[in-house]
Design an enzyme around this catalytic site. Structure first.
Site, PDB file in Angstrom:
ATOM      1  N   SER A   1     -27.185 -34.864  26.459  1.00 36.11           N
ATOM      2  CA  SER A   1     -27.285 -35.736  25.311  1.00 36.11           C
ATOM      3  C   SER A   1     -27.523 -37.209  25.654  1.00 36.11           C
ATOM      4  O   SER A   1     -27.997 -37.954  24.816  1.00 36.11           O
ATOM      5  CB  SER A   1     -25.984 -35.638  24.513  1.00 36.11           C
ATOM      6  OG  SER A   1     -24.887 -36.150  25.264  1.00 36.11           O
TER       7      SER A   1
ATOM      8  N   LYS B   1     -24.405 -45.822  26.563  1.00 32.01           N
ATOM      9  CA  LYS B   1     -24.620 -44.770  25.578  1.00 32.01           C
ATOM     10  C   LYS B   1     -23.915 -45.156  24.275  1.00 32.01           C
ATOM     11  O   LYS B   1     -22.802 -45.708  24.306  1.00 32.01           O
ATOM     12  CB  LYS B   1     -24.047 -43.455  26.124  1.00 32.01           C
ATOM     13  CG  LYS B   1     -24.374 -42.212  25.317  1.00 32.01           C
ATOM     14  CD  LYS B   1     -23.834 -40.958  26.014  1.00 32.01           C
ATOM     15  CE  LYS B   1     -24.196 -39.673  25.284  1.00 32.01           C
ATOM     16  NZ  LYS B   1     -23.714 -38.464  25.988  1.00 32.01           N
TER      17      LYS B   1
ATOM     18  N   SER C   1     -24.270 -33.483  30.040  1.00 33.96           N
ATOM     19  CA  SER C   1     -24.996 -34.532  29.324  1.00 33.96           C
ATOM     20  C   SER C   1     -25.370 -35.752  30.156  1.00 33.96           C
ATOM     21  O   SER C   1     -26.115 -36.611  29.692  1.00 33.96           O
ATOM     22  CB  SER C   1     -24.194 -34.990  28.095  1.00 33.96           C
ATOM     23  OG  SER C   1     -24.362 -34.073  27.042  1.00 33.96           O
TER      24      SER C   1
END
Lengths: 488, 481
Positions: free
Chosen positions: A158, A83, A182
């Site tokens: 996310s 990420k 997330s």
């Protein structure tokens, strides 16, 4: 449109074993991964940056070690995606924000170093909602990621880029961060496994903070075993993180196949809204566990419903402080002005997206003199109530089951104009975050329209081993077509 | 001005003399090339996290103990405000749960000033505003040096117990001695290791309510502190006398025009939005920490003054003395020469003489004096007391003892300070009497003033080698014979 099954990359253990044995080169494994990225990235936009050269250099280093008779580690040659809020030396780390576009960290996150030390090969930085604030990746400054199950739908967020990359078979393992869901929510929406560990099990050093008391890094994989291995590699004490627990990494794989016989499983009734397909999946999951020998019962924990409002005070409050440093003085975007204050305001005005600004303002308000007790103080009390309610429940149960999300993947744009509706996506995942407990999402069913549904397994602090055993049992009972990888 | 009482509380920021910064491993050093002692943590780079320097906690506890504070479980907060020298745009500081609370400090005059708290926090970087008179708003550009960012500080907040500028000065002076004595700080105001802000208010004499206070900043020396308080007190009294009100604000002391200027009012003050720092865990002063903090810490100045004072006259309080030994005791303790005095007295030296020589002659070169062997110092003092050496000679020997070391007896011999034998002293006295018959007559008639003259003549012809006491005795012997 519907997705079709994708070619399997093989288990992490399988990949690592063949690379360690010299049967396959890390470079060859990487090529398969990069081919898949080239094929699908245009449709999906999982990555902010694919670091082909760095990945090739890392793969070559793994191969050299094998040739030299050295062991590159348990993830030898495994391509992984990170990420884009995990710091990587010399590789842009942006949090999908204009304010950090092009920023090159001078250091690696602890998780990144541990992955490299385990022989993993990082292929790039994945897309996210700006600063990890969102549930759809629609808040990325660089455009949304699409769900490989249905390109018209969001992958969740996310950590949407990491989830979609694994779900599309680009990488067998990816990492995200989970503050209120997330990792788990996008894992559920993309039909893969996602794990948020106990707070403090994985070092946050080098994870760009959203809400420090909640943030935790965890793995995405297509199977429970792969997620367990991914977590084992990154877990364990780190002296660079004061909140890192001073204990060895949990051993998860060793007990993964021990089954659920005799375990007490609680279905959290408060999260089973009648007639919802996600609730139905939980009931089915519980039946499967009962069939495997678990003692299943329903439990009411109404305090967990306090989690969402408490979270949306605490997380923005911490975020408002964590994001102050993006002021145009030292790094990232600077929009000049006649004086420091104006430069500061212009930089932040242009650099941050709407959702980030909204949360900074909410958090600033919640911490302001005269409002602190009514908002932040009150939210901390609610957090304590959630923790106590969990404690009580775990006297009767070893694990709890809930839906991971209230609904399956939703179409782009369907919630962007209604922040509250978007925040509701985290309803079931937030309580464990507030308590610092581990939680995992396991793909368990398909909706009538062919979209994956995740079931969430909750456990008390440091209950990862039991949680992953339950997850493995659910996986064994779930239909194969409910999980990725898929080809859009 | 009479009719008003001055009320002052001081906030003293003290940089801790640790090898590394509070939350990272960067060097804690003054004067290095700008931005060389920095890392992701003290630059506040995204993703970096603080880890508390244990040594800094020990020194903070040590300061607390020296100030008679109670050590308690503490947590860090974030103090949020935007400023270019703050890498994270928040300062990690302690707020409502500080590490040390409820102490006091005793001044040399015996008065006590309460210490509300002594808490830990990190220092900010250093900004230089170029152009526009050095203020951020008018500057053409600003340069920031983050070497200081993250340096450990302890902020010592006094209670509003101080009643004059002079007492404020004495408080800071005493505090500085304590900080140096603990080894927690080098106490250098000129390098910014010690920074003082003063909360000043006035109230009608006899009032019980405090007046509205102003916080005065930019006090870079003890002298500025004293002058700024005097100025501020006068300014506030003038306002009140004119029927106006003092408004609560932060004021900047300007050394140039010797006055304070308003920086920002209460309304303009920052809302710091304090909240508990989630990246750090609570500090618990457990036995291991407290033991490490106490290790190697000697007595504090007040206690050392008492001990020294007690040498002179058992039980008599320093503050009540009228014989000038007060200043000598303060000086000797200040310079760290009290162990020398104690050592010499233990070896048989006269306490009063030992104190005087330490406070006057040894104090001229305190670094060398600290290296003096107390036994040698005692031997010298005994030679002086017994009349073997004159005061002048004794001082000469002491000077050489400090600069070159050695044995005081040998030094005295080498300098020709052999004890004058009674015969040569006697003949010298006789010569002086013969040469000054009128003065000798007046002396015999009881003129005390002329005694000094005769003594001086002998000292002159002996080139200072004669012992004044013995000379006086020789004259008295001849008069009475």
């Amino acid at each position: 449109m519907t997705a079709s099954p994708a070619p399997e990359l093989g288990s992490l253990a399988g990949i690592a074993a063949s690379v360690r044995a010299g049967e396959r080169s890390a470079r060859a494994v990487l090529a398969v991964s990069l081919d898949r990225v080239r094929e699908l990235e245009g449709d999906l936009h999982c990555f902010n940056e694919v670091t082909v050269e760095a990945a090739e250099a890392d793969a070559d280093a793994v191969d050299r070690m094998v040739r030299a008779g050295l062991d590159p580690g348990p993830l030898a040659g495994v391509p992984v995606a990170l990420k884009d809020n995990l710091c990587t030396v010399g590789i842009p780390t942006t949090c999908s924000s204009k304010i950090l576009a092009g920023w090159l960290p001078p250091y690696d996150a602890t998780v990144v170093s541990r992955l490299r030390d385990a022989g993993a090969v990082a292929i790039g930085k994945t897309n996210l909602d700006e600063f990890a604030m969102g549930s759809s990746t629609e808040n990325s400054a660089f455009g949304p990621t699409r769900n490989p199950w249905d390109l018209g739908r969001v992958p969740g967020g996310s950590s949407g880029g990491s989830a979609a990359a694994v779900a599309a078979g680009m990488v067998p393992l990816a990492f995200g961060s989970d503050t209120g869901g997330s990792i788990r929510q996008p894992a559920a929406l993309c039909g893969i496994v996602g794990v948020k560990p106990t707070y403090g099990v994985v070092s946050r050093y080098g994870l760009i903070a959203f809400a420090s008391s909640l943030d935790q890094i965890g793995p995405f994989a297509t199977t429970v075993a792969d997620a367990a291995l991914g977590l084992e590699v990154i877990a364990g004490h780190d002296p660079m993180d004061s909140t890192s627990l001073d204990r060895p990494a949990p051993s998860l794989l060793a007990t993964l196949d021990e089954g659920v016989s005799g375990l007490r499983v609680g279905i959290v009734a408060d999260f089973l809204s009648a007639g919802s397909e996600c609730g139905d999946a939980v009931v089915a999951a519980a039946e499967a566990l009962a069939a495997a020998g678990a003692k299943v019962d329903q439990v009411r924990i109404p305090e967990l419903l306090l989690g969402l409002p408490a979270y949306y005070v605490i997380a923005p409050a911490e975020a408002s402080s964590n994001l102050s440093r993006y002021d145009g003085v030292r790094y990232g975007l600077r929009v000049d002005g006649p004086d420091a204050e104006t430069m500061n305001a212009r930089t932040r005005g242009e650099g941050f997206g709407a959702e980030v600004k909204r949360r900074i303002m909410m958090g600033t308000y919640a911490l302001s003199a005269g409002y602190y007790d009514a908002y932040y103080g009150q939210a901390q009390k609610a957090r304590t109530l959630v923790i106590r309610a969990f404690e009580a429940a775990y006297r009767d149960f070893d694990v709890l089951l809930t839906p991971t999300t209230p609904s399956v993947a939703f179409p782009f744009g369907s919630k962007v104009d209604d922040p509250i509706e978007m925040y509701m996506c985290d309803l079931c995942s937030i309580p464990s975050s507030l308590a610092g407990h581990p939680a995992a999402s396991v793909p368990f069913a398909l909706s009538p329209e062919g979209l994956p549904i995740g079931v969430q397994v909750l456990a008390p602090a440091l209950g990862e081993a039991v949680m992953m055993r339950v997850a493995a049992s659910l996986e064994a009972a779930a239909p194969r077509e409910a999980r990725g990888p898929v080809t859009p | 001005m009479t009719g008003y009482e001055t009320v002052v509380g001081l906030e003293v920021h003290c940089e801790l003399a640790t090898a590394t910064k509070l939350f990272c491993g960067c060097r804690n050093a003054f004067g290095d090339e700008p931005n060389t002692n920095v890392c992701p943590v003290c630059l506040g780079l995204p993703g970096s996290l603080p880890v508390v320097n244990r040594r800094a906690v020990e020194l903070a506890l040590r300061i607390g103990a020296a100030l008679n504070c109670k050590a308690q479980r503490s947590i860090f907060h974030r103090k949020n405000y935007f400023y270019p020298d703050m890498p994270k745009d928040y300062q990690i500081s302690q707020y409502d749960e500080p590490i040390n609370v409820d102490g006091w400090l005793e001044l040399p005059d015996g008065s006590r000033v309460g210490v509300e708290r002594a808490h830990m926090e990190e220092d900010t970087g250093k900004t230089t505003h170029v152009g526009g008179g050095g203020r951020i708003h008018e500057a053409g550009y600003s340069l920031v040096d983050y070497n200081r960012a993250g340096v450990p500080l302890v902020e010592i907040v006094s209670r509003p117990d101080i009643r004059s500028a002079a007492q404020a000065r004495a408080y800071v002076d005493e505090l500085r001695s304590i900080l140096v004595a603990t080894g927690a700080s080098d106490g250098r105001m000129e390098e910014g290791s010690l920074r003082v802000d003063a909360n000043v208010s006035v109230r009608p004499a006899g009032a019980t309510e405090y007046g509205t206070r102003c916080e005065v900043k930019n006090l870079n020396s003890l002298r500025s502190l004293e002058r700024a308080i005097d100025y501020e007190v006068a300014r506030q009294i003038e306002l009140l006398e004119a029927g106006e009100r003092v408004s609560q604000e932060t004021r900047h002391w300007d050394e140039g025009d010797s006055s304070t200027h308003s920086m920002r009012s209460k309304e303009e003050a920052n809302d710091y939005r304090y909240f508990p720092e989630p990246d750090l865990t609570p500090l618990v002063p457990d036995v291991a920490l407290l033991t490490a903090a106490a290790e190697g810490v000697g007595a504090m100045p007040a206690e050392r003054r008492h001990r020294l004072s007690n040498l002179l006259a058992a039980g008599s309080e320093l503050a009540t003395r009228r014989d000038g030994s007060t200043d000598q005791v303060v000086t000797v303790v200040d310079l760290g020469l009290d162990e020398l005095v104690h050592g010499a007295v233990a070896a048989g030296a006269d306490p009063r003489l030992a104190l005087a020589r330490a406070a006057n002659e040894a104090a001229a070169n305190p670094d060398a004096a600290k290296l003096l062997d107390p036994m040698a110092f005692a031997a010298l003092l005994k030679m002086e007391s017994s009349g073997q050496l004159s005061a002048t000679q004794s001082k000469e020997v002491l000077a050489e003892l400090m600069s070159k070391g050695g044995d005081p007896g040998q030094i005295a011999r080498r300098l020709g300070y052999e004890q004058m034998d009674n015969a040569s002293l006697g003949s010298m006295v006789d010569e002086v009497i013969a040469a000054n018959p009128q003065e000798w007559r007046r002396y015999r008639e009881g003129d005390d003033k002329v005694a000094q003259f005769l003594l001086g003549q002998v000292m002159k012809s002996s080139k200072g080698r004669a012992n004044g006491k013995l000379v006086a005795e020789a004259f008295a012997f001849r008069r009475d014979a």
